[in-house]
Scaffold this motif. Structure first.
Motif, mmCIF file in Angstrom:
data_model
loop_
_atom_site.group_PDB
_atom_site.id
_atom_site.type_symbol
_atom_site.label_atom_id
_atom_site.label_comp_id
_atom_site.label_asym_id
_atom_site.label_seq_id
_atom_site.Cartn_x
_atom_site.Cartn_y
_atom_site.Cartn_z
ATOM 1 N N GLY A 44 0.827 -1.214 0.000
ATOM 2 C CA GLY A 44 0.000 0.000 0.000
ATOM 3 C C GLY A 44 0.856 1.257 0.000
ATOM 4 N N CYS A 45 0.211 2.357 -0.320
ATOM 5 C CA CYS A 45 0.903 3.646 -0.316
ATOM 6 C C CYS A 45 1.295 4.035 1.109
ATOM 7 C CB CYS A 45 -0.008 4.700 -0.945
ATOM 8 S SG CYS A 45 0.756 6.321 -1.092
ATOM 9 N N SER A 46 0.515 3.577 2.084
ATOM 10 C CA SER A 46 0.857 3.860 3.485
ATOM 11 C C SER A 46 2.251 3.332 3.801
ATOM 12 C CB SER A 46 -0.142 3.187 4.429
ATOM 13 O OG SER A 46 -1.449 3.633 4.170
ATOM 14 N N PHE B 56 -3.481 14.887 5.032
ATOM 15 C CA PHE B 56 -3.790 13.504 5.371
ATOM 16 C C PHE B 56 -3.055 13.153 6.669
ATOM 17 C CE2 PHE B 56 -3.064 8.849 4.227
ATOM 18 C CZ PHE B 56 -4.376 8.478 4.461
ATOM 19 N N ASN C 138 1.480 16.680 -1.198
ATOM 20 C CA ASN C 138 0.417 15.754 -1.568
ATOM 21 C C ASN C 138 -0.415 16.385 -2.690
ATOM 22 O OD1 ASN C 138 -2.767 14.905 -0.110
ATOM 23 N ND2 ASN C 138 -1.613 13.710 -1.592
ATOM 24 N N ASN D 139 -5.657 14.947 -0.687
ATOM 25 C CA ASN D 139 -6.637 14.533 0.305
ATOM 26 C C ASN D 139 -6.329 15.374 1.530
ATOM 27 O OD1 ASN D 139 -8.285 13.297 2.149
ATOM 28 N ND2 ASN D 139 -7.211 11.337 2.141
ATOM 29 N N ASP E 155 3.383 12.593 -2.238
ATOM 30 C CA ASP E 155 2.299 11.624 -2.112
ATOM 31 C C ASP E 155 1.400 11.823 -3.328
ATOM 32 O OD1 ASP E 155 0.069 10.115 -1.591
ATOM 33 O OD2 ASP E 155 -0.128 10.743 0.504
ATOM 34 N N ILE F 118 -0.666 9.432 -4.677
ATOM 35 C CA ILE F 118 -1.582 8.293 -4.754
ATOM 36 C C ILE F 118 -2.794 8.623 -5.644
ATOM 37 C CG2 ILE F 118 -2.785 8.919 -2.587
ATOM 38 C CD1 ILE F 118 -2.151 5.310 -3.700
ATOM 39 N N TYR F 119 -3.106 9.917 -5.791
ATOM 40 C CA TYR F 119 -4.217 10.307 -6.681
ATOM 41 C C TYR F 119 -3.706 10.752 -8.050
ATOM 42 C CZ TYR F 119 -6.834 10.068 -2.336
ATOM 43 O OH TYR F 119 -7.397 9.624 -1.168
ATOM 44 N N THR G 82 -4.432 1.773 -5.103
ATOM 45 C CA THR G 82 -5.527 1.981 -4.151
ATOM 46 C C THR G 82 -6.725 2.763 -4.659
ATOM 47 O OG1 THR G 82 -3.970 1.809 -2.348
ATOM 48 C CG2 THR G 82 -6.033 2.939 -1.866
ATOM 49 N N LYS G 83 -6.493 3.971 -5.138
ATOM 50 C CA LYS G 83 -7.623 4.865 -5.358
ATOM 51 C C LYS G 83 -8.169 4.788 -6.779
ATOM 52 C CE LYS G 83 -7.090 6.431 -1.178
ATOM 53 N NZ LYS G 83 -8.089 6.387 -0.123
ATOM 54 N N ARG H 70 -3.674 -3.568 -1.184
ATOM 55 C CA ARG H 70 -2.395 -3.136 -0.599
ATOM 56 C C ARG H 70 -1.244 -3.207 -1.616
ATOM 57 N NH1 ARG H 70 -4.018 -0.216 1.387
ATOM 58 N NH2 ARG H 70 -2.461 0.293 2.923
ATOM 59 N N TYR I 274 -11.048 -1.415 1.777
ATOM 60 C CA TYR I 274 -10.251 -1.506 2.997
ATOM 61 C C TYR I 274 -10.943 -2.431 3.983
ATOM 62 C CZ TYR I 274 -7.520 2.728 1.854
ATOM 63 O OH TYR I 274 -6.685 3.647 1.282
HETATM 64 C C1 LIG Z 1 -3.282 11.165 0.397
HETATM 65 C C2 LIG Z 1 -3.244 9.713 0.714
HETATM 66 N N1 LIG Z 1 -2.066 9.099 0.806
HETATM 67 C C3 LIG Z 1 -1.968 7.791 1.106
HETATM 68 C C4 LIG Z 1 -3.094 7.034 1.356
HETATM 69 C C5 LIG Z 1 -2.924 5.595 1.728
HETATM 70 O O1 LIG Z 1 -3.110 4.771 0.639
HETATM 71 P P1 LIG Z 1 -3.024 3.176 0.792
HETATM 72 O O2 LIG Z 1 -4.391 2.693 1.111
HETATM 73 O O3 LIG Z 1 -2.536 2.703 -0.547
HETATM 74 O O4 LIG Z 1 -2.076 2.841 1.874
HETATM 75 C C6 LIG Z 1 -4.355 7.630 1.271
HETATM 76 C C7 LIG Z 1 -5.554 6.859 1.575
HETATM 77 O O5 LIG Z 1 -6.580 7.376 1.897
HETATM 78 C C8 LIG Z 1 -4.425 9.002 0.944
HETATM 79 O O6 LIG Z 1 -5.605 9.627 0.858
#
Ligand SMILES: Cc1ncc(COP(=O)(O)O)c(C=O)c1O
Ligand SMILES: Cc1ncc(COP(=O)(O)O)c(C=O)c1O
Lengths: 434, 434
Positions: A123-125, A149, A195, A199, A227, A229-230, A259-260, A268, B89
């Motif tokens: 996952g990005c987390s 975020f 970011n 988000n 970041d 991810i979007y 993810t998104k 993940r 999730y």
């Molecule tokens: C800005 C941002 N970064 C990272 C994540 C985490 O993504 P992942 O579910 O791939 O870990 C999110 C998830 O909401 C997000 O909004």
């Protein structure tokens, strides 16, 4: 035997200070605190039993059932597991074909990367976790956006790393307050986290603005954690620009994943891409990231096996359809909420969220946005995330991935709620506002 | 404006100490060092081009193609992804049905747990990472076995946590040297890690021995981290006993997963099960683990969706067949290697490894086991892991998951290698040994 007894008595005397079972958790455990998840998993939100709950809270585009991943990627995963080829350990950074596919996915003309610049993560987390922990020591700090975020701070704090906030300006489509950003950098700052698309804001930075951020990074010799991810998750007419494509001097670690935009948060599958035309990361950071990736040995190999197909064959129409749903909801919510006294929605340009400002002078009975959120759940069964989750007061964030009817219904209920609780100052006749 | 300038000049003066791009990696990145992975991913092992490489090094039972996961679990994953239900999730600790299935899988009569005692993780590595980071602060220590799986130290060191080794005794089937264990506990010790069945030893502790370990934990009020990734992975006639089933007072965090016995290391499905009949973890540790699980939000949901089927429906014959291959290889290798001068194999009882002692007085030309391993690759294209990887000298670890023919061929080549390099003291005529 003498030595042994000595050791034993050492041990005993030390543990004799312990008179029973007292096992505490570590500081890391105590300081790892994720406000969003904590609200979702531990909050006891009691909705109005007469109204069906509409949750505009969680950034999971799959929960409503209206947005589904492309069948192409579902079948790619089935094929991957049935092939029998993707059951073993991969390298901790991921299988080469999967990393190659990511390198192609994120490369833009003039700023190409290859598979050696990619680390697949859970996952990005996890990608963010690796980047933050590779760059910063306890006591050092990373610049993060406000509102932002909350995971950045969750990840950093747990490791004793500080975050310093730079403000985003709602009146300027949530662009960075550059003067504020630069003023917050100090000798302990080791990176700037950007970011984009954002988000919780749904904002998308233009080229000029990204270059100004890069100029600050360059002046202070600070690498960027992007970041993204979007990535490419923007409304028609908007442009997503990877920040790394605009610099050949500032080193960038970009975090992304399926993810998104691919609508599969549970899978993940995230990644770090290393953009470093200046070879700043060559000395230590690359190796550091690789070593850290060995702590948990990468991400699920079934999805890795499917990744080339997922990234190459997902039809464009799939992404367009998703964005269309979100954009329609954004326009709908914006036009509805704009007319409600005390609310100031900010129109997004991408991602899947909208921030809605709350003029608390109109709602004097509530102490803060958290109380507003709780009362809105209780009365209207509409659940938005309080600005508090994103480190900003007097806002709520709504997600735009719900079915259209739910969006309308939610806005209507929010309107009812606001009309009920709005208190107008005597100088403005109530009739004028309602 | 004045304030702003002040801030700006602060920032400038601080970064003026930086005269260019110098971005280092964090201490955590520098101290996270996984010897096995590092050897595999960075070592330049040049095999003898005339002999096909036989790698007895990596603990991945899938690499040879002779051992394949059950079709039942492959189909369960396909069904899970096709269902469309497992894309979103999950809770960061995992979906409830998946956790329930794990609770049933690890429960034994008298020591049942439920879904609230389970945290799904991205592999057993991640489970161990969470347990270690939840229990220990920098400067504190955790007791780990020697020889032992190097990941414990990798994970701990990266967080500034120390490991203190307790010896295992090869002559007693690698049981713990209990006196040594107890002598090593000090006031900074926060947990005892017990790995049973063992990597690298292949040993399986009996009830009596496990109870003696528990008695030490009890005397010192130390919780146990049980690495039970090889649970039930024992030869016929041997018994695997979960350590938590033998105590109602010592709190145990057990780490497990699908990785080994289900032959799917790449799937990254691991778990922590919390066994705490004495409620020692209630105050802090449970919450700490949950918070830490939010850093990367759990494990792949497709596999989670398949987990109940995987744990309930995998046919017993599948496990029996796997064990049969391993046991046959163990017996074969043991009987062959026992006859080779200078080698002392230790017969395992489970897992998938065998430790082979090396009498270096017989091989005086080599400085250490690493050199022996490198030369064996160069001459015989047989790659074993040096004892160094497991913190022990003068041993190599061989994996027992290879096809039978390869096991025979490998042993023959090892024999050739040893005969070539063995130097016998003049008092023993060479003819007697060869
Ligand atoms: C800005 C941002 N970064 C990272 C994540 C985490 O993504 P992942 O579910 O791939 O870990 C999110 C998830 O909401 C997000 O909004
Ligand atoms: C004893 C032991 N614990 C943990 C692990 C890690 O397992 P996983 O691949 O599930 O992270 C291994 C893998 O070799 C192991 O041998």
């Amino acid at each position: 035997m003498k030595d042994l007894n000595k050791n034993l008595s050492n041990a005993k005397s030390s543990s004799s200070t312990t008179t029973g079972w007292k096992v505490g958790s570590s500081t890391m455990a105590k300081t790892t605190f994720n406000p969003i998840r904590n609200i979702l998993e531990t909050m006891d939100l009691a909705p109005n039993p007469k109204k069906e709950m509409i949750s505009l809270s969680i950034g999971d585009p799959t929960v409503f059932g209206n947005l589904k991943p492309s069948q192409v990627i579902i079948d790619a995963v089935s094929a991957s597991v049935q092939s029998g080829k993707n059951n073993g350990y991969g390298p901790s950074t991921g299988f080469v074909p999967a990393r190659k596919a990511v390198a192609e996915h994120v490369s833009v003309p003039g700023a190409e990367i290859d598979e050696n610049d990619v680390i697949l993560c859970s996952g990005c987390s996890c990608a963010l976790d690796l980047c933050i922990s590779a760059l910063a020591n306890p006591g050092q700090n990373i610049m993060v956006p406000r509102p932002g975020f909350p995971l950045y701070t969750t990840l950093a704090k747990g490791l004793g790393i500080e975050t310093k906030e730079y403000d985003l300006i709602p009146e300027q489509n949530w662009e960075v307050d550059l003067t504020h950003m630069e003023s917050q950098i100090d000798q302990n700052t080791v990176a700037i986290l950007v970011n984009n698309p954002s988000n919780p804001c749904g904002s998308v930075f233009n080229k000029d603005h990204l270059k100004k951020i890069l100029a600050i990074a360059e002046r202070h010799y600070l690498p960027i954690i992007a970041d993204e991810i979007y990535d490419y998750f923007v409304f028609p007419g908007q442009e997503y620009i990877p920040i790394a494509s605009l610099t050949s001097s500032v080193p960038v670690l970009s975090c992304g994943g399926l993810t998104k935009r691919f609508l599969v948060p549970g899978w993940r599958m995230g990644w770090i891409t290393i953009h470093d035309r200046n070879s700043v990361f060559a000395a230590e950071v690359r190796k550091g990231l690789q070593c850290l990736s060995q702590r948990i040995i990468g991400s699920n190999t079934i999805v890795q096996g499917a990744l080339p197909t997922i990234l190459k064959n997902t039809p464009k129409a799939f992404f367009d359809d998703t964005i269309d749903v979100i954009q329609k909801n954004a326009e709908l919510a914006f036009s509805k909420l704009s007319t409600i006294p005390g609310l100031k929605p900010v129109m997004p340009s991408g991602a899947m969220y909208m921030m809605v400002g709350i003029d608390r002078s109109i709602f004097p009975e509530f102490e803060n946005d958290l109380e507003i959120v709780e009362t809105m759940v209780k009365e209207q069964s509409v659940f938005c995330l309080p600005g508090k989750c994103f480190n900003i007061k007097d806002y709520v964030r709504i997600v735009l991935t719900v079915p259209g009817e739910s969006m309308i219904e939610a806005c209507d209920r929010i309107a009812e709620f606001c009309h009920k609780h709005a208190k107008y100052s005597s100088s403005i006749p109530k009739g004028l506002m309602a």
